[in-house]
Design a protein around this motif. Structure first.
Motif, PDB file in Angstrom:
ATOM      1  N   ALA A 153      -1.893 -10.495  66.888  1.00  9.73           N
ATOM      2  CA  ALA A 153      -2.334 -10.442  65.496  1.00  9.73           C
ATOM      3  C   ALA A 153      -3.773  -9.948  65.404  1.00  9.73           C
ATOM      4  N   PHE A 154      -4.023  -8.786  66.005  1.00 11.00           N
ATOM      5  CA  PHE A 154      -5.366  -8.224  66.028  1.00 11.00           C
ATOM      6  C   PHE A 154      -5.967  -8.061  64.638  1.00 11.00           C
ATOM      7  N   CYS A 155      -5.122  -7.706  63.680  1.00 14.50           N
ATOM      8  CA  CYS A 155      -5.640  -7.429  62.340  1.00 14.50           C
ATOM      9  C   CYS A 155      -6.301  -8.660  61.722  1.00 14.50           C
ATOM     10  N   VAL A 156      -5.982  -9.845  62.185  1.00 15.61           N
ATOM     11  CA  VAL A 156      -6.591 -11.069  61.665  1.00 15.61           C
ATOM     12  C   VAL A 156      -7.617 -11.628  62.643  1.00 15.61           C
ATOM     13  N   THR A 157      -7.299 -11.598  63.914  1.00 16.91           N
ATOM     14  CA  THR A 157      -8.125 -12.254  64.919  1.00 16.91           C
ATOM     15  C   THR A 157      -9.438 -11.533  65.175  1.00 16.91           C
ATOM     16  N   ILE A 158      -9.403 -10.244  65.372  1.00 19.04           N
ATOM     17  CA  ILE A 158     -10.610  -9.514  65.782  1.00 19.04           C
ATOM     18  C   ILE A 158     -11.707  -9.567  64.726  1.00 19.04           C
ATOM     19  N   PRO A 159     -11.445  -9.285  63.447  1.00 16.70           N
ATOM     20  CA  PRO A 159     -12.549  -9.378  62.474  1.00 16.70           C
ATOM     21  C   PRO A 159     -13.165 -10.776  62.394  1.00 16.70           C
ATOM     22  N   SER A 160     -12.350 -11.806  62.466  1.00 16.59           N
ATOM     23  CA  SER A 160     -12.891 -13.160  62.423  1.00 16.59           C
ATOM     24  C   SER A 160     -13.731 -13.447  63.654  1.00 16.59           C
ATOM     25  N   TRP A 161     -13.248 -13.024  64.802  1.00 19.47           N
ATOM     26  CA  TRP A 161     -13.970 -13.277  66.043  1.00 19.47           C
ATOM     27  C   TRP A 161     -15.285 -12.487  66.098  1.00 19.47           C
ATOM     28  N   ILE A 162     -15.275 -11.249  65.624  1.00 17.91           N
ATOM     29  CA  ILE A 162     -16.495 -10.425  65.614  1.00 17.91           C
ATOM     30  C   ILE A 162     -17.573 -11.095  64.767  1.00 17.91           C
ATOM     31  N   ASN A 163     -17.198 -11.694  63.656  1.00 14.16           N
ATOM     32  CA  ASN A 163     -18.176 -12.372  62.805  1.00 14.16           C
ATOM     33  C   ASN A 163     -18.735 -13.630  63.443  1.00 14.16           C
ATOM     34  N   GLU A 164     -18.002 -14.260  64.342  1.00 10.23           N
ATOM     35  CA  GLU A 164     -18.416 -15.531  64.925  1.00 10.23           C
ATOM     36  C   GLU A 164     -19.046 -15.400  66.312  1.00 10.23           C
ATOM     37  N   LYS A 165     -18.862 -14.266  66.997  1.00  6.90           N
ATOM     38  CA  LYS A 165     -19.326 -14.147  68.382  1.00  6.90           C
ATOM     39  C   LYS A 165     -20.845 -14.076  68.467  1.00  6.90           C
ATOM     40  N   ARG A 166     -21.365 -14.425  69.645  1.00 10.34           N
ATOM     41  CA  ARG A 166     -22.807 -14.321  69.885  1.00 10.34           C
ATOM     42  C   ARG A 166     -23.195 -12.854  70.033  1.00 10.34           C
ATOM     43  N   ALA A 167     -24.457 -12.548  69.807  1.00 10.27           N
ATOM     44  CA  ALA A 167     -24.918 -11.158  69.855  1.00 10.27           C
ATOM     45  C   ALA A 167     -24.852 -10.569  71.265  1.00 10.27           C
ATOM     46  N   ASP A 168     -24.938 -11.395  72.294  1.00 12.62           N
ATOM     47  CA  ASP A 168     -24.957 -10.877  73.668  1.00 12.62           C
ATOM     48  C   ASP A 168     -23.554 -10.666  74.257  1.00 12.62           C
ATOM     49  N   VAL A 169     -22.503 -10.900  73.494  1.00 14.12           N
ATOM     50  CA  VAL A 169     -21.128 -10.712  73.974  1.00 14.12           C
ATOM     51  C   VAL A 169     -20.690  -9.281  73.699  1.00 14.12           C
ATOM     52  N   ASP A 170     -20.193  -8.608  74.743  1.00 13.75           N
ATOM     53  CA  ASP A 170     -19.713  -7.240  74.602  1.00 13.75           C
ATOM     54  C   ASP A 170     -18.276  -7.267  74.072  1.00 13.75           C
ATOM     55  N   ALA A 171     -18.110  -6.939  72.789  1.00 18.70           N
ATOM     56  CA  ALA A 171     -16.811  -7.046  72.136  1.00 18.70           C
ATOM     57  C   ALA A 171     -15.777  -6.114  72.768  1.00 18.70           C
ATOM     58  N   ARG A 172     -16.168  -4.889  73.084  1.00 20.10           N
ATOM     59  CA  ARG A 172     -15.207  -3.948  73.670  1.00 20.10           C
ATOM     60  C   ARG A 172     -14.682  -4.451  75.008  1.00 20.10           C
ATOM     61  N   ALA A 173     -15.565  -4.962  75.842  1.00 21.18           N
ATOM     62  CA  ALA A 173     -15.140  -5.449  77.156  1.00 21.18           C
ATOM     63  C   ALA A 173     -14.181  -6.628  77.020  1.00 21.18           C
ATOM     64  N   VAL A 174     -14.457  -7.513  76.090  1.00 20.46           N
ATOM     65  CA  VAL A 174     -13.594  -8.686  75.902  1.00 20.46           C
ATOM     66  C   VAL A 174     -12.218  -8.265  75.390  1.00 20.46           C
TER      67      VAL A 174
ATOM     68  N   TRP B 287     -10.690  -5.264  75.549  1.00 21.36           N
ATOM     69  CA  TRP B 287      -9.943  -4.477  76.543  1.00 21.36           C
ATOM     70  C   TRP B 287      -9.472  -5.328  77.710  1.00 21.36           C
ATOM     71  N   SER B 288     -10.290  -6.250  78.178  1.00 20.88           N
ATOM     72  CA  SER B 288      -9.863  -7.092  79.291  1.00 20.88           C
ATOM     73  C   SER B 288      -8.717  -8.011  78.864  1.00 20.88           C
ATOM     74  N   ALA B 289      -8.747  -8.504  77.643  1.00 21.21           N
ATOM     75  CA  ALA B 289      -7.632  -9.336  77.163  1.00 21.21           C
ATOM     76  C   ALA B 289      -6.354  -8.515  77.050  1.00 21.21           C
ATOM     77  N   CYS B 290      -6.472  -7.276  76.561  1.00 19.65           N
ATOM     78  CA  CYS B 290      -5.281  -6.414  76.454  1.00 19.65           C
ATOM     79  C   CYS B 290      -4.711  -6.069  77.827  1.00 19.65           C
ATOM     80  N   LEU B 291      -5.587  -5.730  78.747  1.00 18.89           N
ATOM     81  CA  LEU B 291      -5.118  -5.359  80.092  1.00 18.89           C
ATOM     82  C   LEU B 291      -4.516  -6.558  80.814  1.00 18.89           C
ATOM     83  N   ALA B 292      -5.083  -7.729  80.629  1.00 19.33           N
ATOM     84  CA  ALA B 292      -4.564  -8.914  81.291  1.00 19.33           C
ATOM     85  C   ALA B 292      -3.187  -9.300  80.761  1.00 19.33           C
ATOM     86  N   SER B 293      -2.915  -8.979  79.507  1.00 18.92           N
ATOM     87  CA  SER B 293      -1.637  -9.368  78.915  1.00 18.92           C
ATOM     88  C   SER B 293      -0.565  -8.295  79.039  1.00 18.92           C
TER      89      SER B 293
END
Length: 97
Positions: A67-88, A90-96
Protein backbone atom coordinates in the motif's frame (compact mmCIF):
# COMPACT_ATOMS: atom_id res chain seq x y z
CA UNK A 1 -18.33 0.71 3.84
CA UNK A 2 -14.52 0.57 3.93
CA UNK A 3 -14.24 4.23 3.02
CA UNK A 4 -16.74 5.28 5.67
CA UNK A 5 -14.97 3.36 8.42
CA UNK A 6 -11.34 3.93 7.45
CA UNK A 7 -11.29 7.44 5.95
CA UNK A 8 -11.28 9.19 9.36
CA UNK A 9 -8.07 7.32 10.22
CA UNK A 10 -6.37 9.04 7.29
CA UNK A 11 -6.65 12.38 9.05
CA UNK A 12 -4.74 11.16 12.11
CA UNK A 13 -0.98 11.33 12.51
CA UNK A 14 0.95 8.10 12.85
CA UNK A 15 1.24 8.54 16.61
CA UNK A 16 -2.51 9.12 16.98
CA UNK A 17 -3.18 6.10 14.76
CA UNK A 18 -1.06 3.56 16.70
CA UNK A 19 -3.96 1.98 18.58
CA UNK A 20 -5.77 1.16 15.33
CA UNK A 21 -2.53 -0.08 13.75
CA UNK A 22 -2.12 -2.54 16.64
CA UNK A 23 -5.73 -3.69 16.38
CA UNK A 24 -5.29 -4.14 12.64
CA UNK A 25 -2.12 -6.17 13.15
CA UNK A 26 -3.80 -8.49 15.66
CA UNK A 27 -6.72 -9.03 13.29
CA UNK A 28 -4.29 -9.72 10.44
CA UNK A 29 -2.49 -12.35 12.54
CA UNK A 30 -5.77 -13.98 13.55
CA UNK A 31 -7.08 -14.06 9.97
CA UNK A 32 -3.79 -15.43 8.63
CA UNK A 33 -3.91 -18.24 11.21
CA UNK A 34 -7.51 -18.99 10.24
CA UNK A 35 -6.57 -19.02 6.55
CA UNK A 36 -3.63 -21.35 7.14
CA UNK A 37 -5.82 -23.69 9.18
CA UNK A 38 -8.54 -23.76 6.52
CA UNK A 39 -6.01 -24.14 3.71
CA UNK A 40 -4.17 -26.99 5.40
CA UNK A 41 -7.44 -28.78 6.13
CA UNK A 42 -8.80 -28.61 2.57
CA UNK A 43 -5.85 -27.98 0.22
CA UNK A 44 -4.75 -30.28 -2.54
CA UNK A 45 -1.09 -29.34 -2.92
CA UNK A 46 -0.77 -31.07 -6.28
CA UNK A 47 -3.03 -28.33 -7.74
CA UNK A 48 -1.03 -25.40 -6.29
CA UNK A 49 2.19 -24.65 -8.23
CA UNK A 50 5.24 -23.47 -6.33
CA UNK A 51 5.82 -20.66 -8.86
CA UNK A 52 4.08 -19.18 -11.83
CA UNK A 53 5.09 -18.99 -15.45
CA UNK A 54 4.42 -15.25 -15.94
CA UNK A 55 5.89 -12.48 -13.79
CA UNK A 56 4.45 -9.45 -15.57
CA UNK A 57 2.03 -8.65 -12.73
CA UNK A 58 4.55 -9.02 -9.92
CA UNK A 59 5.29 -5.29 -9.57
CA UNK A 60 1.62 -4.42 -9.12
CA UNK A 61 1.20 -7.11 -6.48
CA UNK A 62 4.24 -5.91 -4.54
CA UNK A 63 3.23 -2.24 -4.71
CA UNK A 64 -0.37 -2.80 -3.67
CA UNK A 65 0.64 -5.36 -1.06
CA UNK A 66 2.61 -2.69 0.76
CA UNK A 67 0.00 0.00 0.00
CA UNK A 68 2.69 2.45 -1.06
CA UNK A 69 0.15 5.10 -1.97
CA UNK A 70 -0.76 5.44 1.73
CA UNK A 71 2.36 4.34 3.57
CA UNK A 72 5.14 6.29 1.85
CA UNK A 73 3.67 9.83 2.14
CA UNK A 74 2.87 9.29 5.81
CA UNK A 75 6.29 7.85 6.52
CA UNK A 76 8.10 10.65 4.63
CA UNK A 77 6.35 13.23 6.82
CA UNK A 78 7.36 11.41 10.02
CA UNK A 79 10.93 10.28 9.25
CA UNK A 80 14.04 11.95 10.65
CA UNK A 81 16.01 14.26 8.36
CA UNK A 82 19.10 12.00 8.37
CA UNK A 83 17.21 8.95 6.98
CA UNK A 84 17.78 8.25 3.29
CA UNK A 85 14.26 7.62 1.99
CA UNK A 86 15.34 6.14 -1.35
CA UNK A 87 17.66 3.61 0.28
CA UNK A 88 14.98 2.51 2.74
CA UNK A 89 12.25 2.11 0.10
CA UNK A 90 14.48 0.27 -2.38
CA UNK A 91 15.94 -2.06 0.24
CA UNK A 92 12.44 -2.93 1.48
CA UNK A 93 11.29 -3.63 -2.09
CA UNK A 94 14.32 -5.76 -2.89
CA UNK A 95 14.05 -7.70 0.36
CA UNK A 96 10.41 -8.55 -0.33
CA UNK A 97 10.80 -9.46 -4.00
Amino acid sequence: LCFATLAPLGFLSLEENMFWQKVSFLLLCALCCEFLWAFSATARLDRVPARGAKYRDLLGVVIFNFAFCVTIPSWINEKRADVDARAVVWSACLASA
